[in-house]
Write a protein that holds these residues in place. Structure first.
Motif, PDB file in Angstrom:
ATOM      1  N   LYS A 189       0.831  -1.200   0.000  1.00  0.00           N
ATOM      2  CA  LYS A 189       0.000   0.000   0.000  1.00  0.00           C
ATOM      3  C   LYS A 189       0.868   1.254   0.000  1.00  0.00           C
ATOM      4  CE  LYS A 189      -3.562   2.560   2.473  1.00  0.00           C
ATOM      5  NZ  LYS A 189      -2.785   3.817   2.418  1.00  0.00           N
ATOM      6  N   ALA A 190       1.943   1.236   0.770  1.00  0.00           N
ATOM      7  CA  ALA A 190       2.865   2.371   0.804  1.00  0.00           C
ATOM      8  C   ALA A 190       3.509   2.582  -0.569  1.00  0.00           C
ATOM      9  CB  ALA A 190       3.932   2.147   1.872  1.00  0.00           C
TER      10      ALA A 190
ATOM     11  N   THR B  81       3.759   5.850  -5.465  1.00  0.00           N
ATOM     12  CA  THR B  81       3.661   5.905  -6.927  1.00  0.00           C
ATOM     13  C   THR B  81       2.615   6.919  -7.349  1.00  0.00           C
ATOM     14  OG1 THR B  81       4.302   3.581  -7.101  1.00  0.00           O
ATOM     15  CG2 THR B  81       3.229   4.561  -9.013  1.00  0.00           C
ATOM     16  N   TYR B  82       1.453   6.903  -6.690  1.00  0.00           N
ATOM     17  CA  TYR B  82       0.378   7.843  -7.027  1.00  0.00           C
ATOM     18  C   TYR B  82       0.838   9.287  -6.823  1.00  0.00           C
ATOM     19  CZ  TYR B  82      -4.101  10.290  -6.703  1.00  0.00           C
ATOM     20  OH  TYR B  82      -5.143  11.185  -6.883  1.00  0.00           O
TER      21      TYR B  82
ATOM     22  N   GLU C  38       1.760  -0.703  -8.094  1.00  0.00           N
ATOM     23  CA  GLU C  38       2.224   0.488  -8.800  1.00  0.00           C
ATOM     24  C   GLU C  38       1.330   0.795  -9.992  1.00  0.00           C
ATOM     25  OE1 GLU C  38       7.049   0.345  -7.941  1.00  0.00           O
ATOM     26  OE2 GLU C  38       6.211  -0.775  -9.637  1.00  0.00           O
ATOM     27  N   GLN C  39       0.971  -0.234 -10.755  1.00  0.00           N
ATOM     28  CA  GLN C  39       0.125  -0.014 -11.925  1.00  0.00           C
ATOM     29  C   GLN C  39      -1.279   0.440 -11.533  1.00  0.00           C
ATOM     30  OE1 GLN C  39       0.828   0.005 -15.247  1.00  0.00           O
ATOM     31  NE2 GLN C  39       2.934  -0.043 -14.459  1.00  0.00           N
ATOM     32  N   LEU C  40      -1.786  -0.081 -10.430  1.00  0.00           N
ATOM     33  CA  LEU C  40      -3.098   0.344  -9.952  1.00  0.00           C
ATOM     34  C   LEU C  40      -3.072   1.836  -9.613  1.00  0.00           C
ATOM     35  CD1 LEU C  40      -5.806  -1.121  -9.461  1.00  0.00           C
ATOM     36  CD2 LEU C  40      -5.125  -1.382  -7.066  1.00  0.00           C
ATOM     37  N   ALA C  41      -2.005   2.292  -8.974  1.00  0.00           N
ATOM     38  CA  ALA C  41      -1.874   3.705  -8.613  1.00  0.00           C
ATOM     39  C   ALA C  41      -1.723   4.576  -9.853  1.00  0.00           C
ATOM     40  CB  ALA C  41      -0.677   3.893  -7.687  1.00  0.00           C
ATOM     41  N   ILE C  42      -0.943   4.114 -10.823  1.00  0.00           N
ATOM     42  CA  ILE C  42      -0.764   4.875 -12.061  1.00  0.00           C
ATOM     43  C   ILE C  42      -2.084   4.985 -12.817  1.00  0.00           C
ATOM     44  CG2 ILE C  42       0.347   4.839 -14.331  1.00  0.00           C
ATOM     45  CD1 ILE C  42       2.790   3.575 -12.945  1.00  0.00           C
TER      46      ILE C  42
ATOM     47  N   ALA D 201      -5.055   4.963 -11.528  1.00  0.00           N
ATOM     48  CA  ALA D 201      -5.914   5.903 -10.809  1.00  0.00           C
ATOM     49  C   ALA D 201      -5.552   7.338 -11.165  1.00  0.00           C
ATOM     50  CB  ALA D 201      -5.792   5.676  -9.305  1.00  0.00           C
ATOM     51  N   ALA D 202      -4.268   7.664 -11.131  1.00  0.00           N
ATOM     52  CA  ALA D 202      -3.834   9.027 -11.443  1.00  0.00           C
ATOM     53  C   ALA D 202      -4.143   9.392 -12.887  1.00  0.00           C
ATOM     54  CB  ALA D 202      -2.334   9.157 -11.169  1.00  0.00           C
ATOM     55  N   GLU D 203      -3.926   8.449 -13.787  1.00  0.00           N
ATOM     56  CA  GLU D 203      -4.217   8.680 -15.210  1.00  0.00           C
ATOM     57  C   GLU D 203      -5.704   8.915 -15.426  1.00  0.00           C
ATOM     58  OE1 GLU D 203      -3.264   8.213 -19.580  1.00  0.00           O
ATOM     59  OE2 GLU D 203      -1.976   8.412 -17.825  1.00  0.00           O
TER      60      GLU D 203
END
Length: 304
Positions: free
Chosen positions: A20-21, A26-27, A113-117, A119-121
């Protein structure tokens, strides 16, 4: 992030906290350009599932008063209504216990990391959507017209524009026209707004041109020795998320009834482990909606 110790072994809890951290970091590292153009309403400010915006006109100008005559009065009128209902967005990934056991935060780390990217995208694309769709009625302001329109109306039957009468690509002359048009903006009672525009927002294709127009002390792209009136009058912002490659925009500081971001639920991460099938579902979701109420803080030119 909630965990249940009856479901997750201690080792998994430690690994998930670490992952999670990783996702949070990453986000945070993904550039976010468009949030600064919106006035933010957070979860504590949204009561129920919607926000209802109702405008009211101000007062007009003073009138000459004859001797012994009554001072005339002005009555504010109700303006336009717009209901903003945040929508839920989310994405989930399923990771087997075997992946956890064998991977030890290698490829599993990549999922977070990909999940966070993603979300931001997703969020940046939605915030850019009001610019990209602002010349059509796909996105409208409270008066029911396209965000960028030459015939916006006010509650007291006035009109104003936030797009030029003749579209043109970014240049010294089109930028000058934009400053003239924004300088002529009026409020709902016809008074000059004196609004200070802060950013010039362009697609990547206009980045270099924008730097020359705003960053040159002398008049750019000419042999004439003259000052550049556009020198540092705006801050250049470029974005790959703008889809109209010859459009450009000017944006003022956000205000509570202008471009708003209604965020009912911030981005959050939840996990759930299925013991029998031995996998863990990890999901991120958020609930929000960007919307335009009063478009006078944005100016758009679709380009030639």
């Amino acid at each position: 992030m909630p965990y249940s110790r009856t479901t997750f072994p201690d080792l998994y809890l430690a690994m998930l906290a670490n992952l999670k951290a990783v996702g949070d970091d990453t986000y945070d590292r993904v550039p976010k350009v468009f949030r600064q153009f919106y006035y933010h309403y957070g979860p504590d400010q949204i009561k129920g599932s919607t926000i209802n915006f109702t405008s009211q006109s101000g007062l007009g100008l003073f009138s000459t008063v004859a001797e012994l005559a009554d001072i005339p009065f002005d009555t504010p009128v109700q303006g336009y209504d717009k209901l903003v209902t945040p929508l839920k967005y989310g994405l989930r990934v399923r990771i087997s216990d075997k992946s956890f056991d064998d991977d030890q935060l290698g490829k599993t780390r990549g999922f977070f990391e990909q999940l966070a990217i993603s979300a931001a995208e997703d969020q940046e694309s939605k915030l850019a959507g009001l610019f990209n769709n602002g010349f059509t009625t796909t996105e409208t302001s409270a008066d029911g017209l396209a965000i960028f329109s030459g015939v916006h109306t006010t509650p007291k039957a006035g009109t104003y524009l936030n797009t030029p009468a003749t579209a043109a690509d970014l240049s010294m002359s089109s930028l000058e026209q934009a400053t003239i048009d924004t300088g002529n903006l009026i409020d709902d009672s016809g008074k000059r707004m004196q609004m200070k525009f802060k950013w010039l927002v362009v697609p990547t294709e206009f980045e270099w041109l924008g730097k020359r127009l705003l960053g040159s002390e002398g008049l750019p792209q000419t042999a004439n020795r003259d000052i550049n009136p556009a020198f540092q009058i705006l801050t250049l912002v470029k974005s790959e998320y703008l889809t109209d490659l010859d459009a450009f925009f000017m944006v003022a500081n956000p205000f509570p009834t202008g471009a708003i971001l209604a965020e009912k639920k911030s981005l959050s991460l939840e996990t759930q482990r299925t013991i029998i099938a031995q996998y863990t579902d990890t999901a991120q979701s958020y609930r929000w909606l960007p919307s335009m109420i009063d478009p006078r803080g944005w100016y758009g030119n679709p380009g030639a």
